[in-house]
Design an enzyme around this catalytic site. Structure first.
Site, PDB file in Angstrom:
ATOM      1  N   PHE A  32       8.816  61.209  52.650  1.00 41.72           N
ATOM      2  CA  PHE A  32       9.177  60.074  53.517  1.00 41.72           C
ATOM      3  C   PHE A  32      10.669  60.111  53.863  1.00 41.72           C
ATOM      4  O   PHE A  32      11.060  59.907  55.009  1.00 41.72           O
ATOM      5  CB  PHE A  32       8.858  58.743  52.825  1.00 41.72           C
ATOM      6  CG  PHE A  32       7.399  58.329  52.878  1.00 41.72           C
ATOM      7  CD1 PHE A  32       6.461  59.113  53.526  1.00 41.72           C
ATOM      8  CD2 PHE A  32       6.975  57.149  52.270  1.00 41.72           C
ATOM      9  CE1 PHE A  32       5.112  58.731  53.573  1.00 41.72           C
ATOM     10  CE2 PHE A  32       5.635  56.758  52.310  1.00 41.72           C
ATOM     11  CZ  PHE A  32       4.705  57.550  52.952  1.00 41.72           C
ATOM     12  N   ASP A  71      -7.752  61.169  46.064  1.00 44.82           N
ATOM     13  CA  ASP A  71      -6.443  60.539  45.859  1.00 44.82           C
ATOM     14  C   ASP A  71      -6.669  59.181  45.170  1.00 44.82           C
ATOM     15  O   ASP A  71      -7.459  58.374  45.657  1.00 44.82           O
ATOM     16  CB  ASP A  71      -5.768  60.340  47.224  1.00 44.82           C
ATOM     17  CG  ASP A  71      -4.270  60.266  47.111  1.00 44.82           C
ATOM     18  OD1 ASP A  71      -3.735  60.788  46.122  1.00 44.82           O
ATOM     19  OD2 ASP A  71      -3.639  59.688  48.016  1.00 44.82           O
ATOM     20  N   ARG A 107       5.334  65.589  48.074  1.00 44.41           N
ATOM     21  CA  ARG A 107       5.369  64.391  47.235  1.00 44.41           C
ATOM     22  C   ARG A 107       5.951  63.237  48.054  1.00 44.41           C
ATOM     23  O   ARG A 107       6.905  63.411  48.833  1.00 44.41           O
ATOM     24  CB  ARG A 107       6.110  64.664  45.935  1.00 44.41           C
ATOM     25  CG  ARG A 107       5.213  65.524  45.049  1.00 44.41           C
ATOM     26  CD  ARG A 107       5.689  65.638  43.656  1.00 44.41           C
ATOM     27  NE  ARG A 107       6.634  66.719  43.476  1.00 44.41           N
ATOM     28  CZ  ARG A 107       7.099  67.086  42.287  1.00 44.41           C
ATOM     29  NH1 ARG A 107       6.705  66.451  41.207  1.00 44.41           N
ATOM     30  NH2 ARG A 107       7.951  68.083  42.184  1.00 44.41           N
ATOM     31  N   LYS A 150      -4.154  69.514  32.946  1.00 42.79           N
ATOM     32  CA  LYS A 150      -3.296  68.671  32.105  1.00 42.79           C
ATOM     33  C   LYS A 150      -4.091  68.028  30.970  1.00 42.79           C
ATOM     34  O   LYS A 150      -3.565  67.786  29.876  1.00 42.79           O
ATOM     35  CB  LYS A 150      -2.624  67.598  32.970  1.00 42.79           C
ATOM     36  CG  LYS A 150      -1.534  68.148  33.900  1.00 42.79           C
ATOM     37  CD  LYS A 150      -0.297  68.552  33.102  1.00 42.79           C
ATOM     38  CE  LYS A 150       0.857  68.946  33.990  1.00 42.79           C
ATOM     39  NZ  LYS A 150       2.077  69.283  33.257  1.00 42.79           N
ATOM     40  N   TYR A 170      -5.271  70.777  38.425  1.00 49.56           N
ATOM     41  CA  TYR A 170      -4.114  70.102  37.821  1.00 49.56           C
ATOM     42  C   TYR A 170      -4.571  69.017  36.845  1.00 49.56           C
ATOM     43  O   TYR A 170      -4.160  69.020  35.673  1.00 49.56           O
ATOM     44  CB  TYR A 170      -3.255  69.496  38.930  1.00 49.56           C
ATOM     45  CG  TYR A 170      -1.978  68.822  38.461  1.00 49.56           C
ATOM     46  CD1 TYR A 170      -0.904  69.583  37.992  1.00 49.56           C
ATOM     47  CD2 TYR A 170      -1.832  67.445  38.502  1.00 49.56           C
ATOM     48  CE1 TYR A 170       0.278  68.973  37.580  1.00 49.56           C
ATOM     49  CE2 TYR A 170      -0.653  66.831  38.099  1.00 49.56           C
ATOM     50  CZ  TYR A 170       0.397  67.589  37.643  1.00 49.56           C
ATOM     51  OH  TYR A 170       1.567  66.990  37.228  1.00 49.56           O
ATOM     52  N   ARG A 220       1.273  52.774  43.941  1.00 45.62           N
ATOM     53  CA  ARG A 220       1.911  53.694  42.993  1.00 45.62           C
ATOM     54  C   ARG A 220       3.080  52.943  42.344  1.00 45.62           C
ATOM     55  O   ARG A 220       3.582  51.956  42.884  1.00 45.62           O
ATOM     56  CB  ARG A 220       2.475  54.939  43.698  1.00 45.62           C
ATOM     57  CG  ARG A 220       1.446  55.859  44.334  1.00 45.62           C
ATOM     58  CD  ARG A 220       0.612  56.580  43.286  1.00 45.62           C
ATOM     59  NE  ARG A 220      -0.326  57.509  43.909  1.00 45.62           N
ATOM     60  CZ  ARG A 220      -1.526  57.181  44.373  1.00 45.62           C
ATOM     61  NH1 ARG A 220      -1.944  55.932  44.305  1.00 45.62           N
ATOM     62  NH2 ARG A 220      -2.317  58.101  44.886  1.00 45.62           N
ATOM     63  N   THR A 238      -2.783  51.044  51.613  1.00 41.45           N
ATOM     64  CA  THR A 238      -2.962  50.014  50.579  1.00 41.45           C
ATOM     65  C   THR A 238      -3.016  50.605  49.159  1.00 41.45           C
ATOM     66  O   THR A 238      -3.005  49.852  48.181  1.00 41.45           O
ATOM     67  CB  THR A 238      -4.257  49.197  50.809  1.00 41.45           C
ATOM     68  OG1 THR A 238      -5.348  50.117  50.860  1.00 41.45           O
ATOM     69  CG2 THR A 238      -4.192  48.398  52.094  1.00 41.45           C
TER      70      THR A 238
HETATM   71  P1  NAD Z   1       8.620  70.916  39.862  1.00 45.97           P
HETATM   72  O1  NAD Z   1       7.579  71.629  40.661  1.00 45.97           O
HETATM   73  O2  NAD Z   1       9.873  70.521  40.553  1.00 45.97           O
HETATM   74  O3  NAD Z   1       8.986  71.771  38.579  1.00 45.97           O
HETATM   75  C1  NAD Z   1       8.057  72.543  37.880  1.00 45.97           C
HETATM   76  C2  NAD Z   1       8.726  73.876  37.563  1.00 45.97           C
HETATM   77  O4  NAD Z   1       7.850  74.678  36.778  1.00 45.97           O
HETATM   78  C3  NAD Z   1       9.068  74.683  38.825  1.00 45.97           C
HETATM   79  O5  NAD Z   1      10.435  75.033  38.799  1.00 45.97           O
HETATM   80  C4  NAD Z   1       8.163  75.906  38.734  1.00 45.97           C
HETATM   81  O6  NAD Z   1       8.749  77.058  39.325  1.00 45.97           O
HETATM   82  C5  NAD Z   1       7.970  76.019  37.233  1.00 45.97           C
HETATM   83  N1  NAD Z   1       6.736  76.722  36.853  1.00 45.97           N
HETATM   84  C6  NAD Z   1       5.479  76.531  37.333  1.00 45.97           C
HETATM   85  N2  NAD Z   1       4.620  77.347  36.699  1.00 45.97           N
HETATM   86  C7  NAD Z   1       5.342  78.071  35.804  1.00 45.97           C
HETATM   87  C8  NAD Z   1       5.014  79.087  34.870  1.00 45.97           C
HETATM   88  N3  NAD Z   1       3.761  79.523  34.719  1.00 45.97           N
HETATM   89  N4  NAD Z   1       6.015  79.618  34.113  1.00 45.97           N
HETATM   90  C9  NAD Z   1       7.297  79.200  34.257  1.00 45.97           C
HETATM   91  N5  NAD Z   1       7.661  78.244  35.141  1.00 45.97           N
HETATM   92  C10 NAD Z   1       6.692  77.683  35.902  1.00 45.97           C
HETATM   93  O7  NAD Z   1       7.906  69.633  39.213  1.00 45.97           O
HETATM   94  P2  NAD Z   1       8.548  68.422  38.384  1.00 45.97           P
HETATM   95  O8  NAD Z   1       8.330  67.198  39.161  1.00 45.97           O
HETATM   96  O9  NAD Z   1       9.904  68.756  37.920  1.00 45.97           O
HETATM   97  O10 NAD Z   1       7.537  68.367  37.147  1.00 45.97           O
HETATM   98  C11 NAD Z   1       7.883  68.869  35.860  1.00 45.97           C
HETATM   99  C12 NAD Z   1       6.734  68.594  34.897  1.00 45.97           C
HETATM  100  O11 NAD Z   1       6.505  67.180  34.813  1.00 45.97           O
HETATM  101  C13 NAD Z   1       5.413  69.224  35.334  1.00 45.97           C
HETATM  102  O12 NAD Z   1       4.734  69.716  34.206  1.00 45.97           O
HETATM  103  C14 NAD Z   1       4.646  68.073  35.927  1.00 45.97           C
HETATM  104  O13 NAD Z   1       3.255  68.240  35.805  1.00 45.97           O
HETATM  105  C15 NAD Z   1       5.148  66.893  35.111  1.00 45.97           C
HETATM  106  N6  NAD Z   1       5.044  65.628  35.860  1.00 45.97           N
HETATM  107  C16 NAD Z   1       5.909  65.337  36.875  1.00 45.97           C
HETATM  108  C17 NAD Z   1       5.766  64.144  37.559  1.00 45.97           C
HETATM  109  C18 NAD Z   1       6.690  63.743  38.685  1.00 45.97           C
HETATM  110  O14 NAD Z   1       6.465  62.683  39.291  1.00 45.97           O
HETATM  111  N7  NAD Z   1       7.733  64.481  38.989  1.00 45.97           N
HETATM  112  C19 NAD Z   1       4.725  63.258  37.224  1.00 45.97           C
HETATM  113  C20 NAD Z   1       3.862  63.619  36.205  1.00 45.97           C
HETATM  114  C21 NAD Z   1       4.031  64.797  35.507  1.00 45.97           C
END
Ligand code: NAD
Length: 328
Positions: free
Chosen positions: A198, A284, A193, A156, A152, A218, A215
């Site tokens: 929680f 982590d 998550r 990214k 991941y 986030r 400790t």
């Molecule tokens: P989520 O897991 O709820 O949503 C991600 C979605 O992408 C899911 O519905 C999944 O089925 C879909 N997906 C995964 N691989 C795929 C593929 N190859 N083709 C089509 N669909 C695909 O996660 P989220 O929290 O909604 O995150 C959305 C985006 O934001 C992600 O890219 C994540 O890395 C980024 N992000 C989220 C957070 C957070 O705290 N929520 C923080 C940093 C980055």
């Protein structure tokens, strides 16, 4: 905050996910037409129930690892498709990397062939276990390239590099949002998550399990703040590089657990659950807090929802779901 007023046709990948479904709801409310794409790898289709019949919403089940030539006329692309929690992205790490590289390549190709703007969602995980706190966009990070989280974190990072390469080589109009921990309604309670885990545990009367000594810090951003930040970035002129989108108030995991326990008791009258500690998770990060000066000054955006207020809304949503998790 500069925002578009013209009605556009917008592609949102990962549209059935937590952030994607909230973003789609926001864009539809702004009067846009939305095409949602998701392969339902990490969520159930029920997440889209609330917009399924909307006259300006279309959905295509598709994996972004395959080309998206079938997409009709569009004006903007938001790429949110990617497994986002450690449990989900470690299930099939090769596929996670392919989504980050081949998937993003397919979307950048689409943006290039249509001559349109694309916003890619990156993450605070590109900073790894940071040596400086808070993290500005100029910090290059401290990431382990060979470990359980690297599919991941490095995925990214390579996606950002690909965006940069397309911008330099093909003049693509890119936006990159480095999102920090975001929580709220529609976040699955079973993907590990921290906030939703929680809340779900406290509502079910189970122990709250903290990995490590509590400790670690986030910064927790409520989903509406994140969505407004993404839309503001998309519609701004800023394409110089990545921008942090997060809340810059920092809490320890122990503090978060205690607030969740207290709010659940207050909102439900259920007995107080205990907080226990488990061994720490490999790689982590110990601290995590965004520097958001760039977003504040460029977008005139700032997070407005306080942690307790956002947690109340999220707990209320979980109560209304009857504790049902929408994750796979
Ligand atoms: P989520 O897991 O709820 O949503 C991600 C979605 O992408 C899911 O519905 C999944 O089925 C879909 N997906 C995964 N691989 C795929 C593929 N190859 N083709 C089509 N669909 C695909 O996660 P989220 O929290 O909604 O995150 C959305 C985006 O934001 C992600 O890219 C994540 O890395 C980024 N992000 C989220 C957070 C957070 O705290 N929520 C923080 C940093 C980055």
């Amino acid at each position: 905050m500069e925002q578009t007023v013209k009605s556009l046709r917008i592609l949102v990948t990962g549209g059935a996910g937590f952030l994607g479904s909230n973003l789609i709801e926001y864009l539809l409310a702004q009067g846009h037409e939305v095409v949602g794409i998701d392969n339902f790898e990490n969520v159930s289709p029920q997440n889209l129930d609330y917009v399924a019949d909307h006259p300006r919403f279309n959905f295509v089940k598709h994996d972004i690892q395959s080309p998206l030539d079938f997409v009709g006329e569009i004006d903007q692309i938001y790429n949110l498709a990617c497994p986002a929690s450690p449990i989900q992205y470690q299930k099939n790490p090769v596929s996670t990397l392919r989504t980050c590289f081949i998937g993003v390549d397919n979307l950048l190709n689409l943006a290039q062939s249509r001559g349109i703007r694309i916003l890619h969602t990156s993450t605070s995980e590109v900073y790894g276990d940071p040596h400086i706190n808070p993290q500005p966009e100029s910090y290059w990070g401290n990431v382990n390239p060979f470990g359980p989280r690297s599919c991941y974190d490095e995925g990214k990072r390579v996606a950002e590099a690909l965006c940069y390469a397309y911008r330099e080589q093909h003049g693509i109009d890119i936006r990159i949002a480095r999102i920090f921990n975001t929580y709220g309604p529609r976040m699955s309670s079973s993907d590990g998550r921290v906030v939703s885990s929680f809340i779900a545990a406290a509502l079910e009367g189970k122990e709250l399990e903290i990995t490590g000594d509590g400790t670690s810090t986030r910064s927790f951003q409520y989903v509406t703040d994140c969505v407004e930040g993404l839309v503001a970035l998309m519609n701004s002129d800023y394409n110089n590089g990545p921008m942090n989108i997060g809340n810059d108030e920092e809490f320890t995991i122990q503090q978060l657990a205690e607030i969740v326990v207290e709010l659940v008791v207050e909102m439900t009258g259920k007995p107080k659950v205990t907080i226990v500690h488990r061994p720490p998770v490999v790689d982590d990060p110990t601290v995590r807090r965004p520097q958001i000066t760039l977003a504040r000054e460029t977008l005139r955006w700032r997070p407005t929802v306080q942690l307790r207020e956002g947690l109340r809304k999220t707990i209320q949503w979980h109560i209304e779901q009857g504790g049902i998790s929408r994750a796979k």
